[in-house]
Write a protein that holds these residues in place. Structure first.
Motif: not given
Length: 259
Positions: A234-257
């Protein structure tokens, strides 16, 4: 944060359509359709039980088919869910370039439709348990936290992979190899005792996917797992989800490039 939840809620109908589209495309031109999700795990389980039952002298063990089926179903969703999410953003690049849609909906919808198919495929556990004379016990409740942890784990890993695949096109090929390694590290078709007797027991102990599989086996086979096997994944899964959300939010504007 409330803005993001409000935006997600407003887009729920689009998410529903993407999920339905994924299910329709998966079984397009298939005569059996979603029934194949029930037949395929049964057939592969028969093969695995026969081969590894002979190899590990477990053919006379009535619980071995249930043991194999639990591991095979959970790993199958983990594999298909993460691989599908990995390439989902790039696969929908033409749509992303034309219409604004929250980009996280693409990997999320892929994981959800694979999860729906996975939940339907759990029905095959019933005939396997009847054949193996494994009747449900009070331990059946253990499957519910296992299913929740599994979804969170796949979602977290899927979001991370979907970002990586936009910038590094070899991600999906590397993940295919890594997921195969994870399969062998999860005791899906070999008895756990085989690894526990060696110095490599830590491979299972620190593998969140194996912990989830063990919870599922405990639910179906009637034994209790330790509280650590609930808390750790549960701890590992939640940590990976938090990391995934942060990374996705930070990089999504660069996808189009890079699409």
């Amino acid at each position: 944060m409330s803005t993001y939840f409000k935006d997600f809620w407003n887009r729920r109908f689009l998410l529903k359509e993407l999920v339905l589209k994924g299910i329709r495309l998966k079984y397009r031109k298939s005569y059996l359709g979603i029934i194949w999700s029930l037949i395929e795990p049964l057939l592969t389980t028969v093969v695995l039980v026969t081969v590894f039952g002979v190899l590990f002298n477990r053919l006379k063990d009535p619980s071995f088919p249930v043991y194999i089926m639990c591991g095979r179903l959970i790993y199958s969703f983990f594999s298909t869910g993460t691989k599908g999410a990995c390439k989902e953003v790039r696969k929908n690049s033409s749509m992303i370039k034309k219409v604004y849609v929250p980009k996280y909906l693409y990997p999320l919808s892929n994981i959800i439709f694979n999860y729906v198919i996975f939940l339907i495929s759990l029905v095959v556990l019933i005939p396997v348990m009847i054949y193996s004379k494994q009747m449900p016990t009070l331990m059946i409740w253990q499957m519910f936290p296992a299913l929740i942890e599994l979804f969170i784990l796949v979602l977290g890993v899927g979001l991370i992979l979907s970002v990586m695949d936009v910038f590094f096109r070899d991600t999906e090929y590397l993940w295919t190899v890594i997921s195969m390694i994870i399969m062998y590290m999860s005791a899906i078709f070999y008895p756990v005792e085989r690894l526990m007797k060696t110095g490599f027991a830590w491979i299972l102990k620190y593998n969140p996917l194996f912990c989830i599989i063990d919870q599922m086996r405990g639910a179906m086979m009637g034994y209790t797992v330790t509280w650590k096997e609930y808390l750790y994944p549960l701890v590992v899964s939640v940590l990976l989800l938090i990391i995934g959300i942060i990374v996705f939010k930070k990089k999504q504007d660069d996808f189009i490039l890079h699409l």
